[in-house]
Structure formats: C-alpha cells, structure tokens
Write a protein that holds these residues in place. Sequence first.
Motif: not given
Length: 436
Positions: A318-338
């Motif tokens: 989308g519309k953004v001028e500046a990104i001043t901070r990003i997250v260092a740790r990303v959570m990966v959620a894998g669809c495993a079913g029930r």
Amino acid sequence: MFVLDQNGVPLQPCHPARARKLLTKKRAVVARHTPFTIRLTDRTAAESEIDGVEIGIDPGSQHTGIAVFTARAGERRGRYALQLDHRGAQIKKKLGQRAGYRRRRRSANLRHRAPRFSNRARPRGWLAPSLRHRVETTTSWVDRLCRWAPVRGVHVERLAFDTHALSAGKPLEGVEYQQGTLAGFEVREYLLAKFDRACVYCGATNVPLNLDHVYPRSRGGSDRVSNLVLACVPCNQTKADRPVEEFLSGKPQTLARVLGQARTPLRDAAAAQSTRWALWRALDQRLPTHVGSGGRTKFNRTRNQLPKTHTLDALAVGKVEAITRIVARVMVAGCAGRGRYARTAPDRHGFPRLRAARQKQYFSFTTGDLVRAVVPSGKRAGTHTGRVLVRARGSFDITTGHGRQAGINHKHIRLLQRADGYAYTFRKEEGVSSRP
C-alpha cells in the motif's frame, strides 16, 4: 508481545522486555504461548491509551506474509511478523486420491447404488478446495489477530501486478509509466512472475536481470508487454539489437519457447489472481481494507532498502513513505490440520490397511499439542519443545524445529498449548542486522 486487559480486551502490543517485567511483578499472566500473549490483572481497556495497529498481507500460493505495524504520518513501525505456510498442494493430492478411489468403485463390479445428486452446479464465486484453503486460513489469522491486538485496518496486495494498467486501456507508452513514481515497477513485477525470475535465453537465476525486447525497437519493435522478456546481462549484451530469430537460430526449441511465453495473454495472469480478489472480498466484510498492487509493494520495499521476503512485502503493502522498524524474529505457522475422522488407513487400491484406536487423548495429551519436555537423564536428556505424537503406552514423540525426539515418557512432558491446527517455528528476518 500481544497484551490483553483483565477482561480479555486487546490493548496496544508491548516490547518483550516490558512483558517480562509485568510477569515478574505479577501484574500479568500468560494467556497464550504462541503467539505469546499476556493478560493484565490490574488494568482495563478504559484505563489504557490505545493507538491501534494495522495489518499488512502479502498473499502467495505457498506462503502468505502477515505484518502487524503501527502507522503514523506515513511512517510504519513493525510490531509482529508472521509467515503462514499453506498446504494447498497436499489438499489437491488428497482430493486426487479420493477421486481415484471413487473412480475405481464406478468401474468395479459392485451392486447398483442410485446417484445422490443430479445436475449439481457450483455456486457463484466458487473456488477449488486447495484455493479456498488459502483464503480461509488467511482470514482466520486476521480474526485471531483482531482478538489479540486492536486492529484498525488491513492493507492487502490485491494484484501481483496491475493487469488493467498493462492492458490496452493503459498502454505502456502512457506518461504514467514513463515519468510517474511507479515507472517500471508494475511491468517488471509482471515479467518476474511470468518468467519465474529467470533468464529466458539461458535459464540463469539469482543474477541481475534486464528487460529485453524480443524484436528490438531499432527494427520496429514496440514497448508492449508482449514484446518484453527477462534476460541476464551477458545474454542481453550478446543479443544486442538482433531479432530473436537470428539470435536463437541454432536453438529452435528455445526460440519456440521464448516466442510462446512472450505471447501469453494477460487474461491468464489475471485468472491466477482469483484468490487475491476472494481474499479482498472476505477481508472487506470484516475491517476497513486498503488495497495495493505488487508493483507498488516492490517500489516501497526497494525505496526502503529491504530484502524480498513475504513478511517484509506485507510490511510494504500500500501507500507508505518510510519503514523505520522491522521485526527481527518471524513466526512461521505451518498449516498442519486437525487430524482426521477416518480410523482406517487405506492402501493404494483403497482397501483398509490398518485400524487406528478410536481414542485420541492419552494421559491428558492429544496429538498436535504444543508441549515442553524436560528429560533429566538418558539418551534424550535436555529440553524439547514442539508438537507431540501420543501413544497409548505413554511413550510419546515430540517434533521440534531440529527434528523428532522419540520415546519420551509422558511424566516429563508439560502442556503449553492445545492443538489448533498449526505447527509453529521461528526464523530470523533477512536484513535485520542492517536496520536500526
């Protein structure tokens, strides 16, 4: 970290250090392990200052990036990053197996059974199960984030490239693409997706790619997208201003492939975006939804010197001028079913091969629960955190991010979170070391 008030109403997310202090002072308790969420015991939403957050979504066929951020005066600061791994390919495989079993029963010499339905019709807006899965899991996570954070709006990439702007109504010769802010970004994003980010002449990947004219402009070629391909620097320089028939005179198969790919119409690319439109419609019924194209996302990401990942694309939608901070740790959620209702596993012909126990819970644990095992001694000594596989004899397996640990006694295992259909892991965000 996500924060709830004492009544479960979402508050403004806080820093992990702040969450640790609140837990140490017993002003908060753990409400959820993954994503980690705390619940305050001495404050309500009416007594708190809530600015709100927004969600950015970068939908994809295999992975979808989701970013939670705060926005103020065109500036975005990342608060949480999530990568959702879909299992559309697995769903397609299972449906194909089921179709094979049913097809065999039709041709087998079995007693007659009257058909259940006649003249079955698909409803308007129907999507295949493997495609509908991508839409439903993404909207499900948006609903979850709305329960844990004060979400004010959603930004979603509705088109990987603006096919309408690339059509005859918006020709490439238009001043918007020659002199505008997004000059070249829509076209390049379309060509990268069309040719799988590889040189069409030699197949080279992970190298700088240039836009090349199949028929050079010096010989009457146009700037239309059907006359543009991707070429690496050596191939582009070697071809120079020669027609493609002359350049590939000794490679007839490559010539036929290049000409066939270049003439692929835009309607095929627009049809590939069907899930993005369905996702936008589903989100627009929930929250104020803002849309953007993949070309604008790439422009924002390049301007802020960010590497290409699904989560960083979600932050730049989308519309953004500046990104001043990003997250260092990303959570990966894998669809495993029930799990599944079937208590028998068929062989390749569809006949029952083995029978599973009807009981799914043993020693208060169910397969898929998120647990932590602290084994004091033995071959499995140590701390293991992951999804558990239960057995009736009490010896469980735990699948962690480093592999499976087998044969752990249930007495050493503590429940962290009940199974919710996802397998959680974490990874480091690319390029985080170079950011403030």
